[in-house]
Design an enzyme around this catalytic site. Structure first.
Site, PDB file in Angstrom:
ATOM      1  NE  ARG A   1      -2.124   1.287   3.785  1.00 23.57           N
ATOM      2  CZ  ARG A   1      -2.616   1.789   4.918  1.00 23.57           C
ATOM      3  NH1 ARG A   1      -2.223   1.323   6.103  1.00 23.57           N
ATOM      4  NH2 ARG A   1      -3.486   2.752   4.879  1.00 23.57           N
TER       5      ARG A   1
ATOM      6  CB  ALA B   1      -8.729   3.903   8.620  1.00 21.35           C
TER       7      ALA B   1
ATOM      8  CD  GLU C   1      -2.740   7.891  18.612  1.00 24.57           C
ATOM      9  OE1 GLU C   1      -2.532   8.785  19.471  1.00 24.57           O
ATOM     10  OE2 GLU C   1      -3.579   8.004  17.714  1.00 24.57           O
TER      11      GLU C   1
HETATM   12  C1  DQA Z   1      -1.723   5.200  10.015  1.00 21.29           C
HETATM   13  C2  DQA Z   1      -2.315   6.580   9.676  1.00 21.29           C
HETATM   14  C3  DQA Z   1      -3.806   6.473   9.446  1.00 21.29           C
HETATM   15  O1  DQA Z   1      -4.361   7.747   9.166  1.00 21.29           O
HETATM   16  C4  DQA Z   1      -4.104   5.548   8.281  1.00 21.29           C
HETATM   17  O2  DQA Z   1      -5.495   5.390   8.110  1.00 21.29           O
HETATM   18  C5  DQA Z   1      -3.411   4.239   8.386  1.00 21.29           C
HETATM   19  C6  DQA Z   1      -2.068   4.169   8.950  1.00 21.29           C
HETATM   20  C7  DQA Z   1      -0.186   5.250  10.143  1.00 21.29           C
HETATM   21  O3  DQA Z   1       0.366   4.297  10.694  1.00 21.29           O
HETATM   22  O4  DQA Z   1       0.457   6.197   9.679  1.00 21.29           O
HETATM   23  O5  DQA Z   1      -3.931   3.220   7.920  1.00 21.29           O
HETATM   24  O6  DQA Z   1      -2.234   4.796  11.264  1.00 21.29           O
END
Ligand code: DQA
Length: 145
Positions: free
Chosen positions: A17, A77, A98
């Site tokens: 991705r 997300a 986080e």
């Molecule tokens: C994410 C950032 C999120 O906004 C996104 O939807 C992801 C990955 C990151 O690790 O940068 O899927 O969490």
């Protein structure tokens, strides 16, 4: 000490991705790095991934009963949408950090809110996979007895 690393939707697609945002390393590479970090820190750990909000809620709840001491979470997300994940983190009340691979604060407006982050004592973003290592090291340093 036991740390649970939780990853949300589409993180199993790392290496495939949006490589310009998330890099070329795969989810398998992330697993190897996280497991190496557990070993180096001399702790127990598990890395879990799901594309399903309810499964993520279930795994967080399970952490309360399975002896988990702390959580590292990249809700992907669901970061920006899920009050259910926020409530699950609050319910188990375990120390949580986080992690985001990308620098979310430099991205779209819809990514600027983090619900899960409200139940986390620290947020690490924009450091790639190294953010997971930093999160584990932080929790070990603070909570290992
Ligand atoms: C994410 C950032 C999120 O906004 C996104 O939807 C992801 C990955 C990151 O690790 O940068 O899927 O969490």
């Amino acid at each position: 000490m036991k740390i649970l690393v939780i990853n949300g939707p589409n993180l199993n697609m790392l290496g495939i991705r949006e490589k310009n945002i998330y890099g070329v390393e795969t989810y398998e590479d992330l697993k190897v790095l996280v497991e190496k970090t557990f070993a180096e820190q001399g702790i127990e750990g598990e890395i879990y991934q799901s594309n399903h909000e309810g499964a993520l809620v279930d795994r967080i709840q399970q952490a309360y009963f399975d002896g988990t001491d702390a959580i590292v979470i990249n809700p992907a997300a669901y970061t920006h949408t899920s009050i259910a994940i926020l409530d699950a983190l609050k319910a188990v009340s375990l120390p949580a950090v986080e992690v985001h691979i990308s620098d979310v604060k430099e991205r779209e407006d819809f990514r600027q809110i983090s619900y899960a982050g409200k139940a986390c004592e620290k947020t690490i973003m924009g450091k790639g996979f190294a953010g997971y290592v930093e999160a584990i090291e932080y929790l070990v340093e603070k909570y290992k007895r």
